[in-house]
Scaffold this motif. Sequence first.
Motif, mmCIF file in Angstrom:
data_model
loop_
_atom_site.group_PDB
_atom_site.id
_atom_site.type_symbol
_atom_site.label_atom_id
_atom_site.label_comp_id
_atom_site.label_asym_id
_atom_site.label_seq_id
_atom_site.Cartn_x
_atom_site.Cartn_y
_atom_site.Cartn_z
ATOM 1 N N THR A 110 0.821 -1.214 0.000
ATOM 2 C CA THR A 110 0.000 0.000 0.000
ATOM 3 C C THR A 110 0.861 1.273 0.000
ATOM 4 O O THR A 110 1.711 1.454 0.860
ATOM 5 N N THR A 133 -5.064 6.244 -5.712
ATOM 6 C CA THR A 133 -5.705 4.923 -5.644
ATOM 7 C C THR A 133 -6.125 4.589 -4.220
ATOM 8 O O THR A 133 -7.157 3.957 -3.998
ATOM 9 N N THR A 134 -5.325 5.000 -3.255
ATOM 10 C CA THR A 134 -5.554 4.571 -1.871
ATOM 11 C C THR A 134 -6.036 5.711 -0.962
ATOM 12 O O THR A 134 -6.374 5.464 0.190
ATOM 13 N N LYS A 164 -6.588 2.275 7.850
ATOM 14 C CA LYS A 164 -5.177 2.670 7.746
ATOM 15 C C LYS A 164 -4.336 1.929 8.808
ATOM 16 O O LYS A 164 -3.290 1.348 8.496
#
Length: 254
Positions: free
Chosen positions: A191, A196-197, A207
């Motif tokens: 990640t 995108t995240t 998170k």
Amino acid sequence: MCVELFNLHDKVALVTGAGKGLGKSMALALSESGAHVAVVSRTFSDVEETAQEIEGNGVTSIPIAADVTKLADVKKMVDIVLAKFNTIDILVNNAGAFIGGKMQEFSLDDWYKTIEINLTSAYLCTKTVGMHMIEKKRGKIITISSALGVFGASRSSAYCSSKGGVIQLTKALAVEWAKYNINVNSIAPYTMETDTTREMLKDEKIKQSIISKIPLKRIGLPSDLSGTVVFLASKASDYITGQVIFVDGGFSAQ
Ligand SMILES: NC(=O)c1ccc[n+]([C@@H]2O[C@H](COP(=O)([O-])OP(=O)(O)OC[C@H]3O[C@@H](n4cnc5c(N)ncnc54)[C@H](OP(=O)(O)O)[C@@H]3O)[C@@H](O)[C@H]2O)c1
């Protein structure tokens, strides 16, 4: 001097998906090591901005609007780069996208879209640029796969499958094209903080749950890929091919 091994002075790189995120950061890193860089995405204004930043490093950059899932666009893109620089030494297959969802609800359309943008694009760009590299008998091809190309994750079956495909494309071509002195390697991030995240990472619970799986205890930054992409693009990695380098804070070590 050992540091000379990483010098990309006068090399020409082509980076797909360089309008933002990891692609933009890697394109800038290559230019900081001296490479001229052609930057590609469907949104011209994004790559125009990337190209301007790259030129700030004293090299030449050309922005190209192309959809790398379309053969005609890919051919045009490669023609533009060859017309400008007469060579492509480094290809970074970075353009990609994540479409998530439970398998039971995942549409065939989203399956095809995922395979197209993550795997077919790498096939098209690698094949088209590879023809030129085969003629020159040298080249560095770098694919951006993912830790999820090796490890499973829920709501990610199409993405995991596509990135697993990217890894196998990398390995197969490393074997097939070694005789042409072409190195084919992959960078597998976990990640990273990009568009995108971004939405997902706004949820503190998600998170923290991701961070708990990362030994280095932080989400990756686009700049975390800089050293690896320069290494794989440079002479320093001449005897390395078919490898997947996980840039994942140790996620895959567990
Ligand atoms: N972020 C992560 O956590 C993470 C983790 C592991 C692997 N990865 C991989 O790393 C790569 C980059 O991810 P990212 O997070 O930086 O993505 P991003 O921020 O969404 O950027 C993707 C870039 O690719 C371009 N692009 C998308 N579809 C394209 C197409 N059909 N033709 C040409 N360009 C296209 C986008 O521009 P346009 O939409 O304007 O075309 C954009 O410039 C992807 O392959 C992704 O799967 C990311």
